[in-house]
Design a protein around this motif. Sequence first.
Motif, PDB file in Angstrom:
ATOM      1  N   LEU A  55     -14.276 -36.062 -16.667  1.00 55.69           N
ATOM      2  CA  LEU A  55     -13.123 -35.233 -16.316  1.00 55.69           C
ATOM      3  C   LEU A  55     -13.287 -33.831 -16.891  1.00 55.69           C
ATOM      4  O   LEU A  55     -13.795 -33.652 -18.001  1.00 55.69           O
ATOM      5  N   ASN A  56     -12.839 -32.874 -16.141  1.00 52.81           N
ATOM      6  CA  ASN A  56     -12.907 -31.487 -16.596  1.00 52.81           C
ATOM      7  C   ASN A  56     -11.529 -31.067 -17.119  1.00 52.81           C
ATOM      8  O   ASN A  56     -10.833 -30.269 -16.496  1.00 52.81           O
ATOM      9  N   LEU A  57     -11.165 -31.623 -18.276  1.00 56.62           N
ATOM     10  CA  LEU A  57      -9.863 -31.312 -18.855  1.00 56.62           C
ATOM     11  C   LEU A  57      -9.938 -29.956 -19.551  1.00 56.62           C
ATOM     12  O   LEU A  57     -10.780 -29.736 -20.420  1.00 56.62           O
ATOM     13  N   LYS A  58      -9.047 -29.066 -19.159  1.00 54.11           N
ATOM     14  CA  LYS A  58      -9.071 -27.704 -19.696  1.00 54.11           C
ATOM     15  C   LYS A  58      -8.136 -27.526 -20.885  1.00 54.11           C
ATOM     16  O   LYS A  58      -8.280 -26.575 -21.651  1.00 54.11           O
ATOM     17  N   HIS A  59      -7.174 -28.425 -21.019  1.00 48.68           N
ATOM     18  CA  HIS A  59      -6.189 -28.228 -22.089  1.00 48.68           C
ATOM     19  C   HIS A  59      -5.910 -29.515 -22.868  1.00 48.68           C
ATOM     20  O   HIS A  59      -5.912 -29.516 -24.093  1.00 48.68           O
ATOM     21  N   ALA A  60      -5.646 -30.591 -22.165  1.00 52.94           N
ATOM     22  CA  ALA A  60      -5.193 -31.827 -22.805  1.00 52.94           C
ATOM     23  C   ALA A  60      -6.300 -32.492 -23.621  1.00 52.94           C
ATOM     24  O   ALA A  60      -7.488 -32.397 -23.300  1.00 52.94           O
ATOM     25  N   LYS A  61      -5.876 -33.201 -24.656  1.00 52.49           N
ATOM     26  CA  LYS A  61      -6.780 -34.032 -25.442  1.00 52.49           C
ATOM     27  C   LYS A  61      -6.606 -35.486 -24.994  1.00 52.49           C
ATOM     28  O   LYS A  61      -5.509 -36.038 -25.099  1.00 52.49           O
ATOM     29  N   LEU A  62      -7.669 -36.081 -24.507  1.00 53.07           N
ATOM     30  CA  LEU A  62      -7.612 -37.477 -24.093  1.00 53.07           C
ATOM     31  C   LEU A  62      -7.512 -38.365 -25.332  1.00 53.07           C
ATOM     32  O   LEU A  62      -8.215 -38.141 -26.331  1.00 53.07           O
ATOM     33  N   THR A  63      -6.655 -39.369 -25.250  1.00 53.62           N
ATOM     34  CA  THR A  63      -6.342 -40.196 -26.415  1.00 53.62           C
ATOM     35  C   THR A  63      -6.504 -41.673 -26.090  1.00 53.62           C
ATOM     36  O   THR A  63      -6.008 -42.150 -25.063  1.00 53.62           O
ATOM     37  N   ALA A  64      -7.203 -42.385 -26.958  1.00 54.34           N
ATOM     38  CA  ALA A  64      -7.327 -43.842 -26.844  1.00 54.34           C
ATOM     39  C   ALA A  64      -6.288 -44.488 -27.761  1.00 54.34           C
ATOM     40  O   ALA A  64      -5.980 -43.966 -28.840  1.00 54.34           O
ATOM     41  N   PHE A  65      -5.765 -45.637 -27.326  1.00 55.25           N
ATOM     42  CA  PHE A  65      -4.688 -46.294 -28.062  1.00 55.25           C
ATOM     43  C   PHE A  65      -5.136 -47.672 -28.542  1.00 55.25           C
ATOM     44  O   PHE A  65      -5.881 -48.378 -27.851  1.00 55.25           O
ATOM     45  N   GLY A  66      -4.656 -48.050 -29.722  1.00 47.00           N
ATOM     46  CA  GLY A  66      -4.943 -49.386 -30.242  1.00 47.00           C
ATOM     47  C   GLY A  66      -4.070 -49.683 -31.442  1.00 47.00           C
ATOM     48  O   GLY A  66      -3.141 -48.935 -31.772  1.00 47.00           O
ATOM     49  N   SER A  67      -4.399 -50.776 -32.113  1.00 46.97           N
ATOM     50  CA  SER A  67      -3.595 -51.182 -33.264  1.00 46.97           C
ATOM     51  C   SER A  67      -4.390 -51.006 -34.551  1.00 46.97           C
ATOM     52  O   SER A  67      -5.584 -50.703 -34.528  1.00 46.97           O
ATOM     53  N   THR A  68      -3.703 -51.189 -35.664  1.00 48.69           N
ATOM     54  CA  THR A  68      -4.412 -51.271 -36.935  1.00 48.69           C
ATOM     55  C   THR A  68      -5.326 -52.502 -36.901  1.00 48.69           C
ATOM     56  O   THR A  68      -5.181 -53.364 -36.027  1.00 48.69           O
ATOM     57  N   ARG A  69      -6.247 -52.579 -37.828  1.00 48.91           N
ATOM     58  CA  ARG A  69      -7.177 -53.727 -37.839  1.00 48.91           C
ATOM     59  C   ARG A  69      -6.418 -55.040 -37.963  1.00 48.91           C
ATOM     60  O   ARG A  69      -5.303 -55.089 -38.468  1.00 48.91           O
ATOM     61  N   PHE A  70      -7.033 -56.124 -37.477  1.00 48.18           N
ATOM     62  CA  PHE A  70      -6.450 -57.449 -37.675  1.00 48.18           C
ATOM     63  C   PHE A  70      -6.558 -57.812 -39.148  1.00 48.18           C
ATOM     64  O   PHE A  70      -7.522 -57.443 -39.836  1.00 48.18           O
ATOM     65  N   ALA A  71      -5.594 -58.570 -39.623  1.00 48.64           N
ATOM     66  CA  ALA A  71      -5.552 -58.905 -41.048  1.00 48.64           C
ATOM     67  C   ALA A  71      -6.795 -59.665 -41.500  1.00 48.64           C
ATOM     68  O   ALA A  71      -7.255 -59.516 -42.642  1.00 48.64           O
ATOM     69  N   LYS A  72      -7.391 -60.438 -40.586  1.00 50.69           N
ATOM     70  CA  LYS A  72      -8.545 -61.262 -40.968  1.00 50.69           C
ATOM     71  C   LYS A  72      -9.861 -60.489 -40.948  1.00 50.69           C
ATOM     72  O   LYS A  72     -10.886 -61.007 -41.426  1.00 50.69           O
ATOM     73  N   ASN A  73      -9.856 -59.259 -40.375  1.00 44.35           N
ATOM     74  CA  ASN A  73     -11.108 -58.521 -40.191  1.00 44.35           C
ATOM     75  C   ASN A  73     -11.223 -57.338 -41.144  1.00 44.35           C
ATOM     76  O   ASN A  73     -10.277 -56.549 -41.269  1.00 44.35           O
ATOM     77  N   PRO A  74     -12.378 -57.170 -41.780  1.00 45.44           N
ATOM     78  CA  PRO A  74     -12.644 -55.895 -42.449  1.00 45.44           C
ATOM     79  C   PRO A  74     -12.648 -54.791 -41.393  1.00 45.44           C
ATOM     80  O   PRO A  74     -13.051 -55.019 -40.245  1.00 45.44           O
ATOM     81  N   VAL A  75     -12.182 -53.619 -41.729  1.00 47.26           N
ATOM     82  CA  VAL A  75     -11.997 -52.569 -40.736  1.00 47.26           C
ATOM     83  C   VAL A  75     -13.288 -52.218 -40.011  1.00 47.26           C
ATOM     84  O   VAL A  75     -13.297 -51.951 -38.800  1.00 47.26           O
ATOM     85  N   GLU A  76     -14.422 -52.231 -40.738  1.00 46.62           N
ATOM     86  CA  GLU A  76     -15.696 -51.842 -40.106  1.00 46.62           C
ATOM     87  C   GLU A  76     -16.207 -52.893 -39.121  1.00 46.62           C
ATOM     88  O   GLU A  76     -17.104 -52.609 -38.319  1.00 46.62           O
ATOM     89  N   HIS A  77     -15.635 -54.090 -39.146  1.00 47.33           N
ATOM     90  CA  HIS A  77     -16.062 -55.155 -38.230  1.00 47.33           C
ATOM     91  C   HIS A  77     -14.954 -55.562 -37.247  1.00 47.33           C
ATOM     92  O   HIS A  77     -15.095 -56.566 -36.556  1.00 47.33           O
TER      93      HIS A  77
END
Length: 536
Positions: A62-84
Motif C-alpha cells: 500500500l502507498n500510505l501517505k499519512h496513516a500508520k498501519l497498526t496490527a492488533f493483539g493481546s498481551t502475552r498468554f500467562a503460560k508463555n514467556p513473551v519471547e515465545h
Amino acid sequence: MRIFTFDTTLRDGTQGEAVSFSFEDKLLIAQKLDDLGIDYIEGGWPGSNPKDREFFARAQDLNLKHAKLTAFGSTRFAKNPVEHDPNVHSLIEAGTPVVAIFGKSWDLHTKRALGITEEENLALISETVKYLKDHGKEVVYDAEHFFDGFQSNQDFALRTLEAAKLAGADVLVLCDTNGGTIPFRLTEIVTEVRKRFDGILGIHTHNDSDVAVANTLAAVEAGFTHVQGTINGYGERCGNANLSSIIANLEIKLGHTTIGREKLPQLTAVSRYIAELANLPMRTDQPYVGRSAFAHKGGVHVSAVLKDASTYEHIAPESVGNRQRVLLSDLSGRGNVLYKLKQHGLEDRLDTNARRELLDRIKQMEHEGYELEAAEGTFELLVREALRPGMNLFDVVGFEVATRMTSLDDTQTSATVTLRVGDGVHTAAATGQGPMNALDLCLRQCLSNVYPKIANVRLTDYKVRVLNSKKGTAAKVRVLVEWTDHRRSWTTVGVSDNIIEASWRALLDAIRLELMRLTEQDESVEKVVEDYCWGV
C-alpha cells in the motif's frame, strides 16, 4: 488542539453483526482512510485468522501517505514467556510501525477470565509492552474494560496503566468495552486519569448506552488527544463510537484539528463507500453523512430554509460533503414545491395558481398511498404535465396479463397491450419473465415506431410494500421502480390493491417522463410529438 484519529473499522468494526470484508476490501478501505487523513489504521489481529495475516502481507504494497498501519493483539498468554508467545510473535511479523495491544484492567477479568493474580497480570502488560518497544514498535496500549475496572477496584485499574506506561507505551487508551458508562461518570474518571498521567491519552468507547460519541467528546474536553472509533459506528453488539460523527464534531463544533478542514468534505463519500463495501444499507438518519441528515419535509421548515438554510441546519451540508434535500409529502408546503421546481430549473414556468394545484394533487396522491419522497421521477412527471397540460403522448386502451403453469416448477406469463398513439391504435403481445417484464415488452413494442429512443430505458430496481397489512391478500400495495437511460436514474411509483396494476402505473410514469424529457432535448422527437400529439 491536535487530536489523533485511530480507525478500527477493519478490526473492531468487523465484529459487528453482518459486517464482513475480504482482505481485498480491507486494502481498498485502508487506502481510502489514508486519503481521508486518518492517523492510525488498525488492520486486524494477525494472530487470530488467515485473512488478517494475508491483509498485512499484502498491505506492505500500500502507498500510505499519512496513516500508520497498526496490527492488533493481546498481551502475552500467562503460560508463555513473551519471547515465545505466538501472538506477540505474529504482531512483530506483521511488519507494521505501530502495534496496539489490549490488557485486562478489571479485577473481575483478571481473576475469572485469566485465572491469575493481579501481580501476574501486571507482568503480562509490562513484559509485552517492553518486548514490542525493544523491537522498535510504537505501542498503543488499550486498557480493556477500564471504566468497569476503575469502578470495581480503582487502585488496580490505575496500576495497570502504570505498568504499561513504565514499560514504554506511547499511548494509553481507556476502553469502555461494555459500553455502559454514561458521560458524567466517564468525565469524572478521565479527569482523574489525566491528573495522574502525562503524555498521550486515548479513548475507545462502545455504544451500548447510545452515548459513545458523547463519551469520546467528553474525554477530549478533559485533555485526551487520541480518539478511536469506526466509520459508521460498525462494531460488536450496538457498535463502536462513530468516527464519522466524532471527526465532524471535533473539527466543526469544538475547533480541534483531526483530518483537517480541507479534507472534511470527503467524509460523506468515505462513509458511504465503506458501507457499500460492507454491503450494508447506509443509515439514512446518520448524523452529518446520512442521506436524511439535511433533509427537510415540513412546509414551515422548507419555507424557512429557502430563505436562510441556517434556520434549520446546524452546519452547511457541503462542509462534510453532504447536500441539502427537500422531501415531498402530504406535509409539503408551497416552499417544498418551489424548491423542487428550482432544482429542475422550472420555477419560472408555473404561476402561483398552477403551483397550488400541483401541491393539492401531491397531497391527494400521498393520501392515497403514493410516496413521492422516494419517487422524484413521478414528481417530475407531475410538474411537466402541469407545464404542458394539453400534451397527450399516448392513451392506454387496455391491457391483459395471464400466467399459466407449464410444469410443476415453471410458469409462463404473457401480456397484451393496446395503446392509442396520435391517430393510430397499436397492439402488441409478448411473453416475459413475470407480469412486469411482459407488460414492459408490450409497451415498448407499441411505442417503438413512434419513439425509438424509448428502447434506452431500463429497469434497475423494483420494490413492493404492503400499505394496510390488516387486509391480508386484499391489501393495497405501493410499487417503487427505479429506471435508467444510462445517463441518469429516476424512480417512479404506483399504488393499487392489485400489484400488477400498481406496477403498470409505475411503468407508465417512467415511460411518459422519459418521453417528455426527450421532447425538450431532441428536435426530431419534438416534431414527432407535434405531429402525433398536437395535431399540427
